[in-house]
Design a protein around this motif. Structure first.
Motif, PDB file in Angstrom:
ATOM      1  N   ALA A  16       0.838  -1.193   0.000  1.00 54.38           N
ATOM      2  CA  ALA A  16       0.000   0.000   0.000  1.00 54.38           C
ATOM      3  C   ALA A  16       0.878   1.250   0.000  1.00 54.38           C
ATOM      4  CB  ALA A  16      -0.907   0.006   1.222  1.00 54.38           C
ATOM      5  N   LEU A  17       0.416   2.293  -0.645  1.00 53.02           N
ATOM      6  CA  LEU A  17       1.142   3.549  -0.714  1.00 53.02           C
ATOM      7  C   LEU A  17       0.805   4.411   0.493  1.00 53.02           C
ATOM      8  CD1 LEU A  17       0.618   4.317  -4.501  1.00 53.02           C
ATOM      9  CD2 LEU A  17       2.629   3.339  -3.417  1.00 53.02           C
ATOM     10  N   ALA A  18       1.786   5.161   0.977  1.00 50.39           N
ATOM     11  CA  ALA A  18       1.601   6.004   2.165  1.00 50.39           C
ATOM     12  C   ALA A  18       0.721   7.209   1.856  1.00 50.39           C
ATOM     13  CB  ALA A  18       2.950   6.470   2.685  1.00 50.39           C
ATOM     14  N   ALA A  19       0.042   7.734   2.876  1.00 48.62           N
ATOM     15  CA  ALA A  19      -0.830   8.893   2.710  1.00 48.62           C
ATOM     16  C   ALA A  19      -0.060  10.201   2.735  1.00 48.62           C
ATOM     17  CB  ALA A  19      -1.890   8.899   3.796  1.00 48.62           C
ATOM     18  N   SER A  20       1.182  10.194   3.241  1.00 51.74           N
ATOM     19  CA  SER A  20       2.013  11.398   3.200  1.00 51.74           C
ATOM     20  C   SER A  20       3.464  10.994   3.050  1.00 51.74           C
ATOM     21  CB  SER A  20       1.820  12.257   4.452  1.00 51.74           C
ATOM     22  OG  SER A  20       2.388  11.634   5.574  1.00 51.74           O
ATOM     23  N   ALA A  21       4.254  11.906   2.514  1.00 47.83           N
ATOM     24  CA  ALA A  21       5.691  11.671   2.326  1.00 47.83           C
ATOM     25  C   ALA A  21       6.456  12.630   3.219  1.00 47.83           C
ATOM     26  CB  ALA A  21       6.068  11.902   0.865  1.00 47.83           C
ATOM     27  N   GLU A  22       7.544  12.165   3.799  1.00 47.21           N
ATOM     28  CA  GLU A  22       8.377  12.988   4.677  1.00 47.21           C
ATOM     29  C   GLU A  22       9.571  13.462   3.849  1.00 47.21           C
ATOM     30  OE1 GLU A  22       8.879  14.407   8.702  1.00 47.21           O
ATOM     31  OE2 GLU A  22       7.275  13.202   7.880  1.00 47.21           O
ATOM     32  N   LEU A  23       9.671  14.769   3.622  1.00 48.92           N
ATOM     33  CA  LEU A  23      10.771  15.337   2.860  1.00 48.92           C
ATOM     34  C   LEU A  23      11.734  16.027   3.808  1.00 48.92           C
ATOM     35  CD1 LEU A  23       8.376  15.050   0.751  1.00 48.92           C
ATOM     36  CD2 LEU A  23       9.518  16.836  -0.520  1.00 48.92           C
ATOM     37  N   TRP A  70      13.427  17.646   0.126  1.00 49.39           N
ATOM     38  CA  TRP A  70      13.807  16.608  -0.842  1.00 49.39           C
ATOM     39  C   TRP A  70      13.481  15.222  -0.335  1.00 49.39           C
ATOM     40  CZ3 TRP A  70      15.744  14.676  -5.241  1.00 49.39           C
ATOM     41  CH2 TRP A  70      16.528  13.523  -5.202  1.00 49.39           C
ATOM     42  N   LYS A  71      13.027  14.382  -1.254  1.00 55.71           N
ATOM     43  CA  LYS A  71      12.897  12.952  -0.977  1.00 55.71           C
ATOM     44  C   LYS A  71      13.263  12.219  -2.252  1.00 55.71           C
ATOM     45  CE  LYS A  71      10.120   9.204   0.636  1.00 55.71           C
ATOM     46  NZ  LYS A  71       9.050   8.753   1.471  1.00 55.71           N
ATOM     47  N   SER A  72      14.212  11.311  -2.126  1.00 59.73           N
ATOM     48  CA  SER A  72      14.639  10.516  -3.266  1.00 59.73           C
ATOM     49  C   SER A  72      13.530   9.570  -3.692  1.00 59.73           C
ATOM     50  CB  SER A  72      15.893   9.716  -2.883  1.00 59.73           C
ATOM     51  OG  SER A  72      16.331   8.960  -3.984  1.00 59.73           O
ATOM     52  N   GLY A  73      13.432   9.375  -4.987  1.00 58.13           N
ATOM     53  CA  GLY A  73      12.449   8.447  -5.526  1.00 58.13           C
ATOM     54  C   GLY A  73      13.044   7.055  -5.685  1.00 58.13           C
ATOM     55  N   PHE A  87      11.825  27.155   9.366  1.00 52.60           N
ATOM     56  CA  PHE A  87      11.696  25.955   8.541  1.00 52.60           C
ATOM     57  C   PHE A  87      11.925  24.727   9.421  1.00 52.60           C
ATOM     58  CE2 PHE A  87      13.031  27.544   4.014  1.00 52.60           C
ATOM     59  CZ  PHE A  87      11.950  28.395   3.991  1.00 52.60           C
ATOM     60  N   LEU A  88      11.100  23.726   9.252  1.00 50.34           N
ATOM     61  CA  LEU A  88      11.264  22.460   9.962  1.00 50.34           C
ATOM     62  C   LEU A  88      12.343  21.625   9.276  1.00 50.34           C
ATOM     63  CD1 LEU A  88       7.467  21.651  10.355  1.00 50.34           C
ATOM     64  CD2 LEU A  88       8.994  22.677  12.063  1.00 50.34           C
ATOM     65  N   LYS A  89      12.988  20.737  10.002  1.00 49.12           N
ATOM     66  CA  LYS A  89      14.042  19.876   9.426  1.00 49.12           C
ATOM     67  C   LYS A  89      13.455  18.859   8.455  1.00 49.12           C
ATOM     68  CE  LYS A  89      17.455  21.691  11.654  1.00 49.12           C
ATOM     69  NZ  LYS A  89      18.119  22.773  10.972  1.00 49.12           N
ATOM     70  N   THR A  90      12.224  18.446   8.711  1.00 52.15           N
ATOM     71  CA  THR A  90      11.500  17.575   7.782  1.00 52.15           C
ATOM     72  C   THR A  90      10.101  18.143   7.621  1.00 52.15           C
ATOM     73  OG1 THR A  90      10.717  16.103   9.522  1.00 52.15           O
ATOM     74  CG2 THR A  90      12.791  15.504   8.435  1.00 52.15           C
ATOM     75  N   ARG A  91       9.482  17.792   6.509  1.00 49.02           N
ATOM     76  CA  ARG A  91       8.146  18.322   6.241  1.00 49.02           C
ATOM     77  C   ARG A  91       7.290  17.206   5.641  1.00 49.02           C
ATOM     78  NH1 ARG A  91       6.945  24.262   3.815  1.00 49.02           N
ATOM     79  NH2 ARG A  91       4.694  24.069   3.779  1.00 49.02           N
ATOM     80  N   ARG A 110       6.791   6.838  -7.092  1.00 48.54           N
ATOM     81  CA  ARG A 110       8.199   6.460  -7.269  1.00 48.54           C
ATOM     82  C   ARG A 110       9.081   7.642  -7.703  1.00 48.54           C
ATOM     83  NH1 ARG A 110       9.201   1.042  -7.996  1.00 48.54           N
ATOM     84  NH2 ARG A 110      10.700   1.442  -9.661  1.00 48.54           N
ATOM     85  N   ALA A 111       8.492   8.815  -7.954  1.00 53.31           N
ATOM     86  CA  ALA A 111       9.228   9.981  -8.457  1.00 53.31           C
ATOM     87  C   ALA A 111      10.124  10.597  -7.383  1.00 53.31           C
ATOM     88  CB  ALA A 111       8.239  11.040  -8.948  1.00 53.31           C
ATOM     89  N   HIS A 112      11.193  11.254  -7.820  1.00 53.33           N
ATOM     90  CA  HIS A 112      12.005  12.097  -6.939  1.00 53.33           C
ATOM     91  C   HIS A 112      11.178  13.355  -6.655  1.00 53.33           C
ATOM     92  CE1 HIS A 112      15.430   9.549  -7.872  1.00 53.33           C
ATOM     93  NE2 HIS A 112      15.122   9.689  -9.155  1.00 53.33           N
ATOM     94  N   LYS A 113      11.223  13.842  -5.411  1.00 47.35           N
ATOM     95  CA  LYS A 113      10.338  14.932  -5.021  1.00 47.35           C
ATOM     96  C   LYS A 113      11.114  16.113  -4.440  1.00 47.35           C
ATOM     97  CE  LYS A 113       6.879  11.451  -4.004  1.00 47.35           C
ATOM     98  NZ  LYS A 113       7.647  10.309  -4.479  1.00 47.35           N
ATOM     99  N   ILE A 114      10.795  17.310  -4.933  1.00 51.26           N
ATOM    100  CA  ILE A 114      11.377  18.552  -4.417  1.00 51.26           C
ATOM    101  C   ILE A 114      10.236  19.532  -4.156  1.00 51.26           C
ATOM    102  CG2 ILE A 114      12.775  20.575  -4.971  1.00 51.26           C
ATOM    103  CD1 ILE A 114      14.613  18.767  -6.556  1.00 51.26           C
TER     104      ILE A 114
END
Length: 132
Positions: A1-8, A30-33, A77-81, A97-101
Motif C-alpha cells: 500500500a502507498l503512504a498517505a504522506s511523504a516525509e521530505l 527533498w525525498k529521493s524516488g 523551517f522544519l528539518k523535515t516536512r 516512485r518519483a524524486h520529489k522537491i
C-alpha cells in the motif's frame, strides 16, 4: 500500500545569494524516488508578495520586530516536512516512485526577483537557480 504522506528533508542552499526576504539562507525539501526513476516532481510553493515598505512590513514584520514567517524567513523551517497530495499519491504508483522537491516560498517576489530593496532581499530567481 502507498503512504498517505511523504516525509521530505530540508536541504539548505549554499549559494550566498539564495536567501529569503530577511536574508536567512533559503532551502528546499527533498525525498529521493525509486532508484531507476527518471520522473521528478518540483513544486514551487505560492504565497503572494510585497511591493513597498508597508506591504513588506505587513507580510514580514519590521526590521526591528520581524515576525519570522516562513513566507519571509527560513528561521522557522522544519528539518523535515510531511507532504501529501502529489507528493504521496495513493492512486498512482509512477508518481509515488518519483524524486520529489518542494521549494518553500520565502522570497516575497513570485520566485522571480534578483535584487535588494528597502533593506530586504528579493532573490527568488537565485533560489530557483540554486535548487536546479
Amino acid at each position: 500500500a502507498l503512504a498517505a504522506s511523504a516525509e521530505l528533508a530540508l536541504v539548505p542552499l549554499r549559494d550566498s545569494l539564495a536567501v529569503c526576504t530577511d536574508g536567512s539562507q533559503a532551502g528546499y525539501y527533498w525525498k529521493s524516488g525509486a532508484k531507476k526513476s527518471k520522473l521528478w516532481i518540483v513544486y514551487l510553493e505560492g504565497g503572494g508578495w510585497c511591493w513597498d515598505k508597508d506591504s513588506c512590513n505587513e507580510r514580514c514584520g519590521t526590521h526591528a520586530k520581524p515576525n519570522n514567517s516562513t513566507m519571509c524567513s527560513s528561521n522557522a523551517f522544519l528539518k523535515t516536512r510531511p507532504l501529501s497530495g502529489i507528493f504521496s499519491p495513493v492512486q498512482d504508483r509512477n508518481l509515488a516512485r518519483a524524486h520529489k522537491i518542494f521549494v518553500p516560498y520565502c522570497t516575497s517576489d513570485g520566485h522571480m526577483g534578483n535584487a535588494t530593496a528597502m533593506g530586504r532581499h528579493f532573490r527568488g530567481a537565485a533560489v530557483i537557480q540554486s535548487v536546479l
